[in-house]
Design an enzyme around this catalytic site. Structure first.
Site, short mmCIF file in Angstrom:
data_model
loop_
_atom_site.label_atom_id
_atom_site.label_comp_id
_atom_site.label_asym_id
_atom_site.label_seq_id
_atom_site.Cartn_x
_atom_site.Cartn_y
_atom_site.Cartn_z
N LYS A 33 -5.76 -38.90 -23.94
CA LYS A 33 -6.45 -39.77 -22.97
C LYS A 33 -7.94 -39.46 -22.93
O LYS A 33 -8.77 -40.36 -22.97
CB LYS A 33 -5.85 -39.55 -21.57
N ASN A 34 -8.26 -38.17 -22.85
CA ASN A 34 -9.67 -37.82 -22.64
C ASN A 34 -10.52 -37.93 -23.92
O ASN A 34 -11.73 -37.79 -23.87
CB ASN A 34 -9.78 -36.43 -22.00
N ASP A 52 -7.01 -28.75 -16.18
CA ASP A 52 -5.98 -29.81 -16.24
C ASP A 52 -4.57 -29.26 -16.43
O ASP A 52 -3.61 -30.03 -16.44
CB ASP A 52 -6.30 -30.81 -17.36
N ARG A 81 -1.52 -42.99 -15.09
CA ARG A 81 -2.91 -43.04 -15.60
C ARG A 81 -3.07 -42.16 -16.84
O ARG A 81 -3.94 -42.42 -17.66
CB ARG A 81 -3.88 -42.53 -14.52
N ARG A 113 -13.11 -42.98 -12.68
CA ARG A 113 -14.43 -42.35 -12.78
C ARG A 113 -14.98 -42.36 -14.20
O ARG A 113 -16.18 -42.44 -14.41
CB ARG A 113 -14.36 -40.91 -12.28
N CYS A 140 -13.57 -38.20 -5.36
CA CYS A 140 -12.20 -38.37 -5.84
C CYS A 140 -11.36 -37.20 -5.36
O CYS A 140 -11.87 -36.23 -4.81
CB CYS A 140 -12.15 -38.55 -7.35
N ASP A 163 -25.07 -36.03 -11.80
CA ASP A 163 -26.48 -35.64 -11.95
C ASP A 163 -26.83 -35.18 -13.37
O ASP A 163 -27.91 -35.48 -13.88
CB ASP A 163 -26.85 -34.56 -10.92
N LEU A 164 -25.89 -34.49 -14.04
CA LEU A 164 -26.20 -33.98 -15.39
C LEU A 164 -26.27 -35.12 -16.41
O LEU A 164 -27.09 -35.10 -17.33
CB LEU A 164 -25.16 -32.93 -15.82
N ARG A 185 -17.48 -34.49 -7.76
CA ARG A 185 -17.75 -34.90 -9.14
C ARG A 185 -19.02 -35.75 -9.29
O ARG A 185 -18.97 -36.93 -9.62
CB ARG A 185 -16.54 -35.64 -9.73
N PRO A 186 -20.18 -35.12 -9.06
CA PRO A 186 -21.44 -35.87 -9.22
C PRO A 186 -21.73 -36.20 -10.69
O PRO A 186 -21.04 -35.70 -11.59
CB PRO A 186 -22.49 -34.90 -8.68
N1 EPU Z 1 -20.39 -31.85 -12.75
C1 EPU Z 1 -21.58 -31.87 -12.07
N2 EPU Z 1 -22.52 -32.79 -12.45
C2 EPU Z 1 -22.30 -33.68 -13.48
C3 EPU Z 1 -21.07 -33.64 -14.17
C4 EPU Z 1 -20.12 -32.70 -13.78
O1 EPU Z 1 -21.81 -31.10 -11.14
O2 EPU Z 1 -23.20 -34.49 -13.77
C5 EPU Z 1 -19.35 -30.88 -12.31
C6 EPU Z 1 -18.10 -31.61 -11.81
O3 EPU Z 1 -18.24 -31.98 -10.45
C7 EPU Z 1 -17.03 -30.57 -12.02
C8 EPU Z 1 -17.50 -29.85 -13.30
O4 EPU Z 1 -18.89 -30.14 -13.44
O5 EPU Z 1 -17.00 -29.68 -10.96
C9 EPU Z 1 -16.76 -30.27 -14.58
O6 EPU Z 1 -16.93 -31.66 -14.80
P1 EPU Z 1 -16.95 -32.34 -16.22
O7 EPU Z 1 -18.11 -33.28 -16.29
O8 EPU Z 1 -16.84 -31.30 -17.29
O9 EPU Z 1 -15.61 -33.18 -16.18
P2 EPU Z 1 -15.42 -34.74 -16.42
O10 EPU Z 1 -16.11 -35.15 -17.66
O11 EPU Z 1 -15.68 -35.48 -15.16
C10 EPU Z 1 -13.30 -34.34 -17.91
C11 EPU Z 1 -11.89 -34.83 -17.93
C12 EPU Z 1 -11.13 -34.23 -16.75
C13 EPU Z 1 -11.18 -32.71 -16.88
C14 EPU Z 1 -12.64 -32.24 -16.95
C15 EPU Z 1 -12.78 -30.73 -17.16
C16 EPU Z 1 -12.15 -37.02 -18.92
C17 EPU Z 1 -12.07 -38.50 -18.78
N3 EPU Z 1 -11.89 -36.29 -17.84
O12 EPU Z 1 -13.85 -34.77 -16.67
O13 EPU Z 1 -9.79 -34.68 -16.88
O14 EPU Z 1 -10.55 -32.11 -15.78
O15 EPU Z 1 -13.31 -32.90 -18.04
O16 EPU Z 1 -12.16 -30.35 -18.33
O17 EPU Z 1 -12.44 -36.52 -20.00
C18 EPU Z 1 -7.61 -35.17 -16.18
O18 EPU Z 1 -7.38 -35.55 -17.35
O19 EPU Z 1 -6.70 -35.00 -15.33
C19 EPU Z 1 -8.99 -34.88 -15.80
C20 EPU Z 1 -9.37 -34.78 -14.53
#
Ligand code: EPU
Length: 421
Positions: A24-25, A308, A400, A96, A120, A128-129, A125-126
């Site tokens: 999925k990811n 996860d 999902r 998201r 969520c 900003d990055l 889950r901001p």
């Molecule tokens: N974060 C920030 N700022 C940003 C982006 C992220 O502070 O701009 C924080 C998030 O709030 C969180 C941490 O950094 O606390 C990790 O977030 P990351 O961006 O790495 O995760 P993501 O891209 O939103 C993906 C997976 C998630 C998985 C995470 C961590 C997808 C579509 N989703 O999310 O998958 O938990 O990486 O490995 O790739 C799931 O499949 O159940 C799922 C939630």
């Protein structure tokens, strides 16, 4: 929306073979990345999940055309007539990961408007990055009426250091940078296998990317991308969930279509808990019949233990005698499943970012709610060996991210039925 429920009876040890679907990811960013080219892309081993259908709808909403070959799990996408730069609120609110269209649409069209993701279940889950990265590439960023707008006539390569190795931010920046002028270097980038899969797809389309899978990714911008054929990697979290299904029920399961190297942290922790695991190329055999030992786990970015998989380990540790500790460092609110486990008789205390689990002899069936995708899967695992009957509500979360989960479990001997409501 149909919320749905599962009714699960205590089942014996699960036994048999199960084939893992595409990740999925991986597939979500790769479908978003097809927006970078007007040529045909053919993606294989695409899991037909509700999140994937949302991403497909987003592509079509932008003017792209898509066709499923369901028998072969193949999705053909041709984004010749992209005629919009705004991602609809309705679709973004559903998922998201919709934010992943920001990088590709900005790079292709010179501007993008994406609805600001709301909070969520697992944390704020901001983004900003993501935005810092796009701004560094020369985009002007503003927030207007709940939408994030990014504009840049031409993106320019630069050095970007991520404060945290965010998976989504690394993906969005990579997708924007492949069409930027000059070189982009992303430091402290995420190193997850899904990042490597995205880089492989982009490279197959003609992008110039080096270093994916390391913490420094170098991208040399090109003028345009062409189409490509690509097969999605197996879903490591689905594979891990079936490993836990064997461990939690004391069963014997052979998992096919998997990459054991992507599962190192889960395999290591299962072995530490005295679960027997053997690897045969792209197959893994798990035997969960022995006396389990208590363990400690801390979630970390890859190659650390995946957040996860945290909830699924709670399902096993709830009945592992002794004191088990799980510390969640990635998301600030990913213990929503703990109160549901407690309703099933688990003894768990939360202390700040740690869950302290005193294993009990047996859980008991009752009514519980899937609070998010992985929490839902974990409750199913717990229900399979809980005494009596368990009803799990809000199972749309599970659909999902798990392809035909109940059907795959039934083939292994699970007593699980789906009720649409
Ligand atoms: N974060 C920030 N700022 C940003 C982006 C992220 O502070 O701009 C924080 C998030 O709030 C969180 C941490 O950094 O606390 C990790 O977030 P990351 O961006 O790495 O995760 P993501 O891209 O939103 C993906 C997976 C998630 C998985 C995470 C961590 C997808 C579509 N989703 O999310 O998958 O938990 O990486 O490995 O790739 C799931 O499949 O159940 C799922 C939630």
């Amino acid at each position: 929306m149909r919320l749905g429920k599962f009714i699960i009876e205590e089942s014996g040890p699960l036994q048999g073979r199960v084939r893992i679907s595409g990740s999925k990811n991986s597939v979500l960013p790769i479908i978003a990345a097809t927006l970078l080219t007007d040529k045909t892309c053919i993606i294989s081993d695409v899991p037909r999940l509700t999140d994937v259908l949302v991403m497909q709808n987003l592509i079509e909403d932008f003017g792209g055309s898509t066709a499923w070959d369901q028998k072969n799990e193949r999705l053909t996408i041709r984004n010749t007539n992209i005629n919009k730069t705004e991602a609809s609120y309705e679709l973004c609110a559903k998922m998201r990961a919709s934010f992943l269209v920001a990088g590709p649409i900005l790079a292709r069209m010179g501007e993008v408007r994406v609805s600001l993701p709301g909070g969520c279940a697992i944390g704020t889950r901001p983004v900003d990055l993501h935005l810092k990265g796009l701004a560094a590439l020369g985009a002007e960023i503003s927030t207007e009426h709940g939408f994030i707008c990014a504009r840049a006539k031409k993106l320019r390569g630069t050095n970007i250091y991520l404060d945290f190795p965010s998976v989504g931010a690394t993906e969005n920046i990579m997708m924007a940078a492949v069409l930027a002028q000059g070189q982009t270097i992303i430091q402290n980038s995420a190193v997850e296998p899904e990042i490597v899969d995205l880089a492989n797809f982009l490279s197959a389309c003609g992008a110039k990317i080096r270093g994916s899978g390391t913490d420094t990714i170098r991208i040399n911008g090109v003028d345009e991308l062409h189409g490509a054929e690509h097969t999605i990697i197996p879903d490591r979290i689905e594979a891990g969930t079936f490993m836990l299904a064997a461990a939690a029920t004391g069963g014997d399961i052979r998992i096919t279509n998997t990459v054991p190297d992507h599962l190192r942290p889960a395999i290591a922790k299962l072995r530490e808990a005295n679960v027997q695991i053997e690897e045969f190329g792209d197959e893994i055999a798990i035997a969960g019949g022995g006396q389990r030992r208590p363990i400690d786990i801390k979630t970390m970015p890859y190659p650390g233990f995946p957040t996860d998989m945290q909830a699924q380990f709670v399902a096993m540790l709830a009945t592992t005698r002794g004191t088990n500790i799980i510390t969640e460092t990635i998301f600030e609110n990913r213990f929503m499943h703990i109160p549901e486990f407690k309703r099933m008789g688990a003894e768990i205390k939360i202390d700040s970012r740690s869950a302290i689990i005193e294993g009990v002899e047996k859980l008991t069936g009752t009514q519980v709610k899937a609070t998010d995708l992985r929490a839902g899967a974990a409750l199913i695992l717990a229900a399979l060996r809980a005494e009596g009957q368990t009803e799990i509500h809000d199972i749309y979360h599970i659909d999902r991210g798990y392809c035909a989960f109940d059907e795959k479990l039934r083939n292994l001997g699970a007593k699980i039925i789906r009720i649409d409501e």
